[in-house]
Design an enzyme around this catalytic site. Structure first.
Site, PDB file in Angstrom:
ATOM      1  N   HIS A  27       0.834  -1.213   0.000  1.00 17.27           N
ATOM      2  CA  HIS A  27       0.000   0.000   0.000  1.00 17.27           C
ATOM      3  C   HIS A  27       0.863   1.256   0.000  1.00 17.27           C
ATOM      4  CE1 HIS A  27       0.314   0.918   4.405  1.00 17.27           C
ATOM      5  NE2 HIS A  27       0.311  -0.391   4.565  1.00 17.27           N
ATOM      6  N   ASP A  63      -0.151   4.439   0.977  1.00 18.42           N
ATOM      7  CA  ASP A  63      -0.431   5.459   1.986  1.00 18.42           C
ATOM      8  C   ASP A  63       0.356   5.205   3.256  1.00 18.42           C
ATOM      9  OD1 ASP A  63      -2.091   3.123   2.340  1.00 18.42           O
ATOM     10  OD2 ASP A  63      -3.213   4.228   3.865  1.00 18.42           O
ATOM     11  N   ASP A  73       6.045   1.625   6.784  1.00 21.83           N
ATOM     12  CA  ASP A  73       4.731   1.015   6.656  1.00 21.83           C
ATOM     13  C   ASP A  73       3.952   1.823   5.623  1.00 21.83           C
ATOM     14  OD1 ASP A  73       2.238  -0.160   7.007  1.00 21.83           O
ATOM     15  OD2 ASP A  73       1.851   0.781   8.946  1.00 21.83           O
ATOM     16  N   GLU A  94      -4.727   1.799   2.639  1.00 21.37           N
ATOM     17  CA  GLU A  94      -4.850   0.647   3.533  1.00 21.37           C
ATOM     18  C   GLU A  94      -5.123   1.105   4.963  1.00 21.37           C
ATOM     19  OE1 GLU A  94      -3.009  -2.452   6.344  1.00 21.37           O
ATOM     20  OE2 GLU A  94      -2.605  -0.327   6.072  1.00 21.37           O
ATOM     21  N   GLU A  95      -4.504   2.228   5.339  1.00 22.78           N
ATOM     22  CA  GLU A  95      -4.515   2.650   6.740  1.00 22.78           C
ATOM     23  C   GLU A  95      -5.877   3.131   7.229  1.00 22.78           C
ATOM     24  OE1 GLU A  95      -2.175   2.081   8.659  1.00 22.78           O
ATOM     25  OE2 GLU A  95      -0.288   2.027   7.555  1.00 22.78           O
ATOM     26  N   ASP A 126       3.833  -6.607   5.159  1.00 21.78           N
ATOM     27  CA  ASP A 126       3.253  -5.553   5.993  1.00 21.78           C
ATOM     28  C   ASP A 126       3.241  -5.936   7.469  1.00 21.78           C
ATOM     29  OD1 ASP A 126       2.183  -3.080   6.456  1.00 21.78           O
ATOM     30  OD2 ASP A 126       0.182  -3.532   5.692  1.00 21.78           O
ATOM     31  N   HIS A 144       3.621   3.556  12.836  1.00 22.49           N
ATOM     32  CA  HIS A 144       2.727   4.628  13.289  1.00 22.49           C
ATOM     33  C   HIS A 144       3.356   5.470  14.402  1.00 22.49           C
ATOM     34  CE1 HIS A 144      -1.133   2.348  11.799  1.00 22.49           C
ATOM     35  NE2 HIS A 144      -0.117   2.240  10.959  1.00 22.49           N
TER      36      HIS A 144
END
Length: 409
Positions: free
Chosen positions: A78, A80, A139, A173-174, A197, A380
């Site tokens: 992904h 994003d 990520d 995805e997030e 991931d 994150h």
């Protein structure tokens, strides 16, 4: 192009996801990154489609010449990054000799070894970190770099046999696995897929949450306080009472491993109307349905207590446990990945993922998709970091899986 240079180039494009955006992708940076990736894939000899929602699909034909048919494998990442921080990433490469890492001297932001003891295992390696003001974006840009580097290796070494390869980059995805949900999986004509991931070298995921989201609305009746007796019905207090009736010990902060929970993650409202958002999570189908029934039964009981229509409930499915799509012969991609890890000197270990990933959606759609390590830590967080050795090892794993799949055909 060097794999580190690739990764750093991708981090320079701000692809922060924007929750509740009315469009997909939710941020223009994801479209910018998709255009860059499409061009790079074409330069590496792939046939590229740029689909709706900035989804990129590249196809590298099989190079097996003796008629053997290897499985078509899709590699999915992904574009994003999570919305905890929306600032631009200023990554830096540190030669790690041990101890704390100063991310930003001016702001006194330090990654301390006592808080992040996993740093010890990377002493003597280079580590990619932030300047303490943003996410790193490993990520999932580490996965993008790892997949792209693998395509570079195949381009430069045409003697490496492989079956047909699909490279798929999706947005957002997030914020709900939205890109994977928008992807036309059948059109890929892939036999199975992988995402990269999860975190440290060796991690593999083939089970995750069943996840759903409830939007619960409480309807009150305003009245002036001087004449409110017998008339005022406070929606805020209804919401408070409802929250208090959820199992107190079954919250994210009290659970671990395979323990499920109820998570009240948003509250807003007034006397007239109040709304809460409650997520439910459980690894088993039975446990998940029990939680769904509890929410619905509690709402029905609430209406019996306070009057019909005081509370209304909207359920939104999020994703299912990928394990349901990785049974029987569909477990083969897991076995293949385990073999490949061991072949490159990695000790694999399975973890039950307390979260979701694009592969959960793909598996539910009929494309078996385990989740493999990308090598990064502290997703994150401003303390997100990516050892260069792990970055290279993940890309090596991609190549090994492709080689082994071709050899078995």
């Amino acid at each position: 192009m060097d794999i580190v240079e690739r990764f750093l180039n991708y981090t320079r494009i701000n692809t922060t996801a924007v929750p509740n955006a009315a469009h997909l992708p939710s941020s223009s940076g994801q479209t910018e990154l998709s255009i860059l990736l499409a061009g790079e894939l074409r330069d590496l000899g792939l046939v590229v489609e740029t689909r709706d929602h900035s989804i990129v699909v590249g196809t590298l034909p099989s190079n097996i010449k003796d008629g053997r048919k290897a499985p078509t494998i899709a590699w999915v990442a992904h574009m994003d990054t999570s919305s905890e921080y929306n600032t631009d990433t200023r990554a830096q490469v540190v030669d790690y000799t041990g101890g704390d890492i100063t991310l930003n001297k001016d702001l006194n932001i330090v990654m301390r070894l006592e808080e992040f003891p996993e740093l010890k295992r990377y002493q003597g390696d280079q580590i990619i970190v932030t300047d303490g003001t943003s996410l790193l974006g490993a990520d999932n840009k580490s996965a993008i770099a790892e997949i792209m580097h693998a395509m570079q290796v195949l381009h430069d070494n045409p003697e490496i046999e492989h079956g047909e390869i699909k490279v798929v980059f999706v947005p957002d995805e997030e914020i709900g696995l939205l890109g994977a949900k928008a992807l036309d999986v059948a059109s890929l004509n892939a036999d199975f897929a992988y995402t990269l991931d999860c975190c440290a070298v060796g991690e593999i995921v083939y089970e995750n949450w069943n996840a759903g989201e409830y939007h619960i609305t409480f309807h009150g009746q305003p009245a002036h306080p001087m004449s409110a007796k017998g008339k005022l019905r406070n929606a805020i207090l209804y919401a408070h009472q409802y929250i208090g009736m959820l199992p107190a010990g079954e919250r994210p902060e009290y659970t671990e491993k395979r323990e499920g929970y109820y998570w009240v993650k948003a509250v807003q409202g007034s006397v007239a109307e109040a709304k809460i958002v409650v997520d439910i999570r459980d690894f088993t189908e039975a446990g998940f349905e029990t939680r769904r029934n509890f929410i619905d039964t509690l709402a029905a009981s609430f209406n019996q207590l306070h009057g019909e229509g005081v509370v209304t409930v909207e359920y939104r499915p999020m994703y299912r446990n990928a394990a349901q799509g990785l049974q029987g012969e569909n477990f083969y991609p897991v076995e293949l990945a385990l073999e490949a890890m061991k072949a490159i000197g990695v000790s694999p270990y399975a973890i039950p993922m307390r979260g979701g990933y694009d592969g959960a959606v793909l598996s539910e759609k009929g494309l078996p998709c385990p989740n493999l390590f990308c090598g990064a830590h502290n997703f994150h967080s401003i303390y997100e970091f990516l050892p260069v050795g792990s970055l290279n090892k993940a890309s090596e794993m991609v190549i090994e899986i492709l080689k082994r799949a071709a050899a078995k055909s």
